[in-house]
Design a protein around this motif. Structure first.
Motif, mmCIF file in Angstrom:
data_model
loop_
_atom_site.group_PDB
_atom_site.id
_atom_site.type_symbol
_atom_site.label_atom_id
_atom_site.label_comp_id
_atom_site.label_asym_id
_atom_site.label_seq_id
_atom_site.Cartn_x
_atom_site.Cartn_y
_atom_site.Cartn_z
ATOM 1 N N SER A 119 -56.470 -4.307 3.917
ATOM 2 C CA SER A 119 -55.450 -3.330 3.578
ATOM 3 C C SER A 119 -55.012 -2.494 4.762
ATOM 4 O O SER A 119 -53.886 -2.044 4.816
ATOM 5 N N TYR A 120 -55.889 -2.275 5.730
ATOM 6 C CA TYR A 120 -55.587 -1.203 6.657
ATOM 7 C C TYR A 120 -55.538 -1.584 8.124
ATOM 8 O O TYR A 120 -55.048 -0.817 8.934
ATOM 9 N N THR A 121 -56.081 -2.699 8.549
ATOM 10 C CA THR A 121 -56.026 -3.023 9.964
ATOM 11 C C THR A 121 -54.736 -3.735 10.298
ATOM 12 O O THR A 121 -54.145 -4.407 9.469
ATOM 13 N N ASP A 334 -75.236 1.963 5.572
ATOM 14 C CA ASP A 334 -74.391 3.116 5.894
ATOM 15 C C ASP A 334 -72.988 2.691 6.300
ATOM 16 O O ASP A 334 -72.005 3.392 6.021
ATOM 17 N N ILE A 335 -72.856 1.508 6.921
ATOM 18 C CA ILE A 335 -71.524 1.003 7.288
ATOM 19 C C ILE A 335 -70.764 0.604 6.026
ATOM 20 O O ILE A 335 -69.581 0.932 5.855
ATOM 21 N N ALA A 336 -71.428 -0.105 5.125
ATOM 22 C CA ALA A 336 -70.791 -0.518 3.872
ATOM 23 C C ALA A 336 -70.351 0.697 3.068
ATOM 24 O O ALA A 336 -69.247 0.733 2.500
ATOM 25 N N ASP A 337 -71.193 1.724 3.017
ATOM 26 C CA ASP A 337 -70.850 2.937 2.275
ATOM 27 C C ASP A 337 -69.671 3.659 2.913
ATOM 28 O O ASP A 337 -68.792 4.188 2.213
ATOM 29 N N ALA A 338 -69.648 3.698 4.253
ATOM 30 C CA ALA A 338 -68.539 4.372 4.946
ATOM 31 C C ALA A 338 -67.217 3.674 4.647
ATOM 32 O O ALA A 338 -66.209 4.330 4.368
ATOM 33 N N ARG A 339 -67.221 2.365 4.699
ATOM 34 C CA ARG A 339 -65.994 1.610 4.394
ATOM 35 C C ARG A 339 -65.554 1.843 2.953
ATOM 36 O O ARG A 339 -64.362 2.020 2.670
ATOM 37 N N SER A 340 -66.514 1.828 2.038
ATOM 38 C CA SER A 340 -66.187 2.022 0.630
ATOM 39 C C SER A 340 -65.597 3.406 0.377
ATOM 40 O O SER A 340 -64.617 3.554 -0.384
ATOM 41 N N ASP A 388 -54.983 9.105 9.101
ATOM 42 C CA ASP A 388 -56.349 9.302 9.611
ATOM 43 C C ASP A 388 -57.315 8.304 8.979
ATOM 44 O O ASP A 388 -58.189 7.747 9.664
ATOM 45 N N ILE A 389 -57.175 8.083 7.690
ATOM 46 C CA ILE A 389 -58.076 7.149 7.006
ATOM 47 C C ILE A 389 -57.848 5.726 7.511
ATOM 48 O O ILE A 389 -58.801 4.957 7.704
ATOM 49 N N LYS A 390 -56.597 5.372 7.725
ATOM 50 C CA LYS A 390 -56.302 4.034 8.263
ATOM 51 C C LYS A 390 -56.955 3.849 9.629
ATOM 52 O O LYS A 390 -57.527 2.797 9.922
ATOM 53 N N TYR A 391 -56.849 4.879 10.458
ATOM 54 C CA TYR A 391 -57.438 4.790 11.798
ATOM 55 C C TYR A 391 -58.954 4.627 11.699
ATOM 56 O O TYR A 391 -59.557 3.785 12.389
ATOM 57 N N ALA A 392 -59.592 5.417 10.848
ATOM 58 C CA ALA A 392 -61.042 5.330 10.705
ATOM 59 C C ALA A 392 -61.461 3.971 10.150
ATOM 60 O O ALA A 392 -62.466 3.394 10.578
ATOM 61 N N THR A 393 -60.677 3.454 9.206
ATOM 62 C CA THR A 393 -61.021 2.161 8.612
ATOM 63 C C THR A 393 -60.897 1.046 9.626
ATOM 64 O O THR A 393 -61.759 0.163 9.711
ATOM 65 N N GLU A 394 -59.819 1.081 10.411
ATOM 66 C CA GLU A 394 -59.655 0.064 11.449
ATOM 67 C C GLU A 394 -60.802 0.134 12.444
ATOM 68 O O GLU A 394 -61.338 -0.895 12.873
ATOM 69 N N THR A 395 -61.193 1.353 12.782
ATOM 70 C CA THR A 395 -62.321 1.524 13.707
ATOM 71 C C THR A 395 -63.601 0.950 13.115
ATOM 72 O O THR A 395 -64.403 0.322 13.820
ATOM 73 N N CYS A 396 -63.792 1.126 11.819
ATOM 74 C CA CYS A 396 -65.023 0.671 11.166
ATOM 75 C C CYS A 396 -65.121 -0.845 11.068
ATOM 76 O O CYS A 396 -66.152 -1.363 10.614
ATOM 77 N N TYR A 397 -64.068 -1.547 11.440
ATOM 78 C CA TYR A 397 -64.122 -3.011 11.449
ATOM 79 C C TYR A 397 -64.153 -3.568 12.867
ATOM 80 O O TYR A 397 -63.905 -4.751 13.078
ATOM 81 N N THR A 398 -64.447 -2.719 13.833
ATOM 82 C CA THR A 398 -64.637 -3.203 15.203
ATOM 83 C C THR A 398 -66.132 -3.294 15.487
ATOM 84 O O THR A 398 -66.907 -2.438 15.055
ATOM 85 N N PRO A 399 -66.577 -4.335 16.216
ATOM 86 C CA PRO A 399 -68.013 -4.510 16.472
ATOM 87 C C PRO A 399 -68.661 -3.308 17.142
ATOM 88 O O PRO A 399 -69.770 -2.908 16.786
ATOM 89 N N LEU A 400 -67.962 -2.703 18.102
ATOM 90 C CA LEU A 400 -68.573 -1.608 18.844
ATOM 91 C C LEU A 400 -68.879 -0.428 17.930
ATOM 92 O O LEU A 400 -69.913 0.225 18.062
ATOM 93 N N SER A 401 -67.970 -0.127 16.987
ATOM 94 C CA SER A 401 -68.176 1.031 16.116
ATOM 95 C C SER A 401 -69.396 0.852 15.228
ATOM 96 O O SER A 401 -70.031 1.822 14.825
ATOM 97 N N VAL A 402 -69.714 -0.403 14.895
ATOM 98 C CA VAL A 402 -70.887 -0.669 14.058
ATOM 99 C C VAL A 402 -72.165 -0.531 14.870
ATOM 100 O O VAL A 402 -73.156 0.063 14.436
ATOM 101 N N THR A 403 -72.147 -1.052 16.089
ATOM 102 C CA THR A 403 -73.373 -1.050 16.897
ATOM 103 C C THR A 403 -73.704 0.330 17.461
ATOM 104 O O THR A 403 -74.870 0.674 17.624
ATOM 105 N N ASN A 404 -72.685 1.143 17.765
ATOM 106 C CA ASN A 404 -72.988 2.447 18.361
ATOM 107 C C ASN A 404 -72.895 3.602 17.366
ATOM 108 O O ASN A 404 -73.009 4.767 17.755
ATOM 109 N N GLY A 405 -72.641 3.307 16.084
ATOM 110 C CA GLY A 405 -72.633 4.349 15.068
ATOM 111 C C GLY A 405 -71.332 5.103 14.945
ATOM 112 O O GLY A 405 -71.230 6.052 14.148
ATOM 113 N N THR A 406 -70.301 4.725 15.709
ATOM 114 C CA THR A 406 -69.019 5.439 15.664
ATOM 115 C C THR A 406 -68.402 5.402 14.276
ATOM 116 O O THR A 406 -67.803 6.391 13.831
#
Length: 595
Positions: A119-121, A334-340, A388-406
């Protein structure tokens, strides 16, 4: 017994009387954009590109290569072929449309494979399906019924080379320890071809009051129950006037650009999505739109999909089934919950934007400048929420954001900082109703009476005499909840014939009295008294007017002095060239809470 809104006969059906009828079911589709590895790799030979056979011409989902990689953490397909093909197996379909009962919005999302990432990326090319789902989300002032038609023409299964399953690129990624980043944790082992036609009946209401009334009238008095068996004609006139229907359609496969022609509407520029509007009050227009959609689904859609099928579904399997042992841990909780949470907040803000915009535009004549400014500011803030939510969601689907907690940090920050629109901004102005109908009689009993339709006011009248009064015509205007008066329309009572006199009031005035004069079995003069209607306050002002057609002589007259009271009907008796009696019907404008 209720008539079916979408009456099921064989595949689909025709419209019966004034009821609407649709049924359907669905399969699956899905996908996302391509993804890069965690670290760059050097490939030998050409990179496998997108398939070129015509089966993929109309796909509205990002193309996953048959045998190509897929990452379940990031919902992305790889552009690198890591498995070696040992052959393909083609099975299936006969191009038959399958369908079932009405499905929920969440079921439609699942069957169209629309998830948070899709939906958002910006990578995901799902414009039509996203537009469809965004347009049909339920809100405080709307609800939708979804139907899905699904055609499967064939399935293609990928067979892995058992002796040497990995390509050079795949083997190199495995040896180098970056197989997951390059090839994902699954591979595409099956691809379905065919088409889908999603249809939503979106009912929009002028306030929550009418949405609640719809739920009651559409479900036989059971709140919250909305089924595909709805007799539109049985709805109250007030509900019909305050309900509109948007028919939204999305097509995958075939020639989807035809949707705009079928619905008589603009599409979204991609040819995949279109919407058409009608008012429930005009049931014939709604029926015509539904009939056209039914004919299209039964004939043109089915034929075009058989000629030009699209990819409608990908099935993936873990690489372990191909004999490749890849570490594939589950996505951190925590990643799954953040996306949800981001998805839930985005849905809520999109619904809020839809309702705030409707109230700002539809009720503009009744809103104070302060309220308009508050709504404008709220709309702007909600739009910023969405960005803002779109930006955060797109970020949450990048590998770096998952590995470094962003992902978690950013989503928590944005969710905590979201603007919360005041609840009173979602409340529509008080309902405008005409109540306390009274009848005032004078003289002889009347022989012909004419009354305005429910919810209408009178802005003029005319008549004809043949021995007695033979024709009365009222010029009527609907009293809209927006505060405006609808277009001028005529209601004729008695014998259809040419009028001798017709008097109308200026724009913005409604009838509050009458007077008449006859001579030699003819109306030679008609008078209409009126007061100005204030759309902002929904009241009658002290401004008055008197309009005359013909002689100003008076044989009988009546003029209303009560506050906010107007004429809604006239009855007359003419005998021996004189008006001998009349009935005047009056109603009072009142305001009631809309929620």
């Amino acid at each position: 017994m209720k008539s079916p809104l979408l009456k099921k006969v064989s595949l689909l059906t025709t419209i019966v009387c004034s009821t609407l009828s649709i049924s359907s079911a669905g399969g699956l589709s899905g996908g996302s954009g391509s993804f890069g590895g965690f670290e760059p790799i050097e490939l030998e030979g050409p990179i496998v590109g997108l398939p070129t056979e015509p089966d993929h011409r109309q796909s509205d989902i990002s193309t996953g290569l048959l045998g190509g990689g897929y990452d379940t953490w990031y919902d992305q397909y790889s552009s690198v072929m890591c498995l070696r093909e040992g052959g393909t197996e083609v099975t299936g379909g006969e191009g038959i449309i399958t369908f079932g009962q009405r499905i929920s919005a969440s079921e439609m999302e699942e069957r169209l494979k629309i998830n948070v990432n899709a939906s958002y990326t910006g990578d995901f090319n799902a414009g039509g399906s996203i537009d469809y789902l965004n347009e049909t989300k339920d809100s405080r002032l709307s609800l939708s019924a979804h139907f899905l038609y699904d055609i499967n023409t064939r399935n293609v299964r990928f067979i892995v080379d058992d002796e040497n399953p990995l390509t050079t690129a795949g083997q190199r990624a495995l040896n180098g320890g970056y197989f997951r980043g390059t090839c994902g944790d699954h591979f595409v082992n099956n691809r379905a071809l065919g088409g889908k036609l999603a249809i939503a009946l979106k009912f929009k209401f002028s306030s929550e009051y009418y949405k609640n009334q719809f739920n009651l009238e559409a479900s036989g008095g059971v709140p919250g129950v909305f089924d595909a068996s709805i007799d539109i004609e049985s709805f109250s006139e007030e509900l019909k006037k305050n309900t509109s229907l948007t028919i939204v359609a999305y097509q995958l496969g075939g020639s989807p650009e035809r949707l705009a022609d079928v619905l008589g509407a603009q599409n979204n520029g991609t040819g995949f999505y279109a919407a058409g509007n009608c008012r429930i009050e005009d049931i014939n227009q709604c029926n015509d739109m539904i009939t056209q959609m039914i004919n299209y689904a039964q004939n043109e859609f089915s034929n075009s999909v058989n000629s030009l099928p699209a990819i409608t579904e990908y099935a993936t399997s873990p690489y372990l089934l191909a004999g490749v042992n890849v570490d594939a841990p589950q996505l951190p909780r925590d990643i799954a919950d953040a996306r949800s949470t981001l998805r839930r907040n985005l849905d809520e803000n999109k619904s809020n934007l839809q309702d705030l915009t409707f109230i700002r535009e539809y009720y503009a004549p009744r809103l104070s400048n302060t309220k308009k400014t508050q709504l404008d500011n709220a709309i702007n803030e909600v739009e910023l929420n969405i960005e803002d939510i779109k930006y955060a969601t797109e970020t949450c689907y990048t590998p770096l954001s998952v590995t470094n907690g962003t992902c978690v940090v950013l989503s928590n920050q944005i969710n905590n900082d979201l603007y919360d629109a005041p609840s009173d901004l979602f409340i529509a102005p008080d309902r405008i109703v005409l109540r306390n109908q009274q009848m005032y009689h004078e003289g002889w009993n009347t022989t012909l009476t004419c009354q305005a339709p429910e919810g209408h006011v009178i802005s003029g009248y005319g008549g004809r005499v043949y021995k007695d009064v033979s024709t009365i015509v009222l010029e009527v205007r609907e009293l809209l909840q927006s505060g405006e008066l609808g277009p001028r329309k005529e209601k004729m009572c008695g014998t259809p014939s040419a009028l001798e006199k017709m008097v109308t009031l200026p724009e913005g005035y409604v009838m509050t009295g009458f007077a008449g004069h006859t001579k030699r079995n003819n109306f030679i003069g008609l008078t209409a008294h009126g007061r100005q209607y204030n759309s902002f306050s929904s009241n009658l002002t002290s401004n008055k007017t008197t309009q005359v057609d013909g002689s100003s002589g008076i044989e009988m007259q009546y003029n209303i002095d009560e506050p906010n009271t107007l004429v809604t009907g006239i009855g007359l008796r003419v005998y021996s060239s004189n008006i001998r009696g009349f009935d005047i019907y009056t109603s009072q404008i009142e305001l009631e809470p809309s929620n």
